[in-house]
Design a protein around this motif. Structure first.
Motif, short mmCIF file in Angstrom:
data_model
loop_
_atom_site.label_atom_id
_atom_site.label_comp_id
_atom_site.label_asym_id
_atom_site.label_seq_id
_atom_site.Cartn_x
_atom_site.Cartn_y
_atom_site.Cartn_z
N ILE A 118 0.84 -1.20 0.00
CA ILE A 118 0.00 0.00 0.00
C ILE A 118 0.87 1.25 0.00
CG2 ILE A 118 -1.59 1.37 1.42
CD1 ILE A 118 -2.95 -0.90 -0.06
N THR A 119 1.91 1.26 0.82
CA THR A 119 2.82 2.41 0.89
C THR A 119 3.49 2.63 -0.46
OG1 THR A 119 3.19 2.04 3.24
CG2 THR A 119 4.81 3.38 2.08
N ALA A 120 3.93 1.55 -1.10
CA ALA A 120 4.57 1.66 -2.41
C ALA A 120 3.59 2.23 -3.44
CB ALA A 120 5.10 0.31 -2.85
N ASP A 121 2.34 1.77 -3.39
CA ASP A 121 1.32 2.28 -4.32
C ASP A 121 1.08 3.77 -4.10
OD1 ASP A 121 1.01 -0.24 -5.42
OD2 ASP A 121 -0.87 -0.67 -4.38
N GLN A 122 1.02 4.19 -2.84
CA GLN A 122 0.80 5.59 -2.53
C GLN A 122 1.97 6.45 -3.02
OE1 GLN A 122 0.14 5.31 1.68
NE2 GLN A 122 -2.08 5.17 1.46
N THR A 123 3.18 5.94 -2.85
CA THR A 123 4.37 6.65 -3.32
C THR A 123 4.34 6.79 -4.83
OG1 THR A 123 5.66 5.85 -1.44
CG2 THR A 123 6.89 6.65 -3.35
N ARG A 156 18.43 6.02 -10.33
CA ARG A 156 17.53 5.76 -9.20
C ARG A 156 16.93 4.36 -9.28
NH1 ARG A 156 18.46 7.29 -4.99
NH2 ARG A 156 16.34 7.30 -4.25
N LEU A 157 16.57 3.93 -10.48
CA LEU A 157 16.01 2.58 -10.63
C LEU A 157 17.03 1.51 -10.26
CD1 LEU A 157 13.94 2.92 -13.91
CD2 LEU A 157 13.06 2.50 -11.62
N LEU A 158 18.27 1.72 -10.63
CA LEU A 158 19.32 0.76 -10.30
C LEU A 158 19.60 0.72 -8.81
CD1 LEU A 158 21.80 1.37 -13.26
CD2 LEU A 158 20.30 -0.62 -12.90
N GLU A 159 19.42 1.86 -8.13
CA GLU A 159 19.66 1.93 -6.69
C GLU A 159 18.48 1.45 -5.87
OE1 GLU A 159 20.57 6.03 -6.04
OE2 GLU A 159 22.57 5.89 -6.93
N ALA A 160 17.30 1.42 -6.48
CA ALA A 160 16.08 1.05 -5.76
C ALA A 160 16.11 -0.41 -5.32
CB ALA A 160 14.85 1.30 -6.65
N GLU A 161 15.54 -0.62 -4.15
CA GLU A 161 15.43 -1.98 -3.61
C GLU A 161 14.10 -2.55 -4.03
OE1 GLU A 161 15.24 -3.95 0.75
OE2 GLU A 161 16.74 -2.39 0.42
#
Length: 78
Positions: free
Chosen positions: A41-46, A72-77
């Motif tokens: 849910i948090t990811a969807d809101q972001t 940023r995409l490469l750094e994202a978890e």
């Protein structure tokens, strides 16, 4: 923390089977499931908030923005 909730019988039965298969308690299973749900849910809101910003300022397809986005995409978890 103890909490009382009502769960449909079919979901309760499925959860019991999964908990047994994973060799864990129902409480642990419910805790893990709720944590995963809240993270989603948090990811969807972001994502929704970022999309709103892009809509407001307009997507600018520049080399800088492409490089920054890729970084940023490469750094994202994931």
């Amino acid at each position: 923390m103890k909490v009382a909730v009502s769960i449909p019988d079919d979901i309760f039965a499925q959860a019991d089977l999964i908990a047994a298969r994973l060799k864990t308690t129902r409480s642990a299973l419910y805790g893990r499931a709720l944590k995963a749900y809240l993270q989603n849910i948090t990811a969807d809101q972001t994502c929704d908030a970022l999309n709103a910003v892009i809509d407001a300022v307009g997507a600018q397809d520049t080399t800088f923005s492409q490089v920054a986005a890729r970084r940023r995409l490469l750094e994202a978890e994931w």
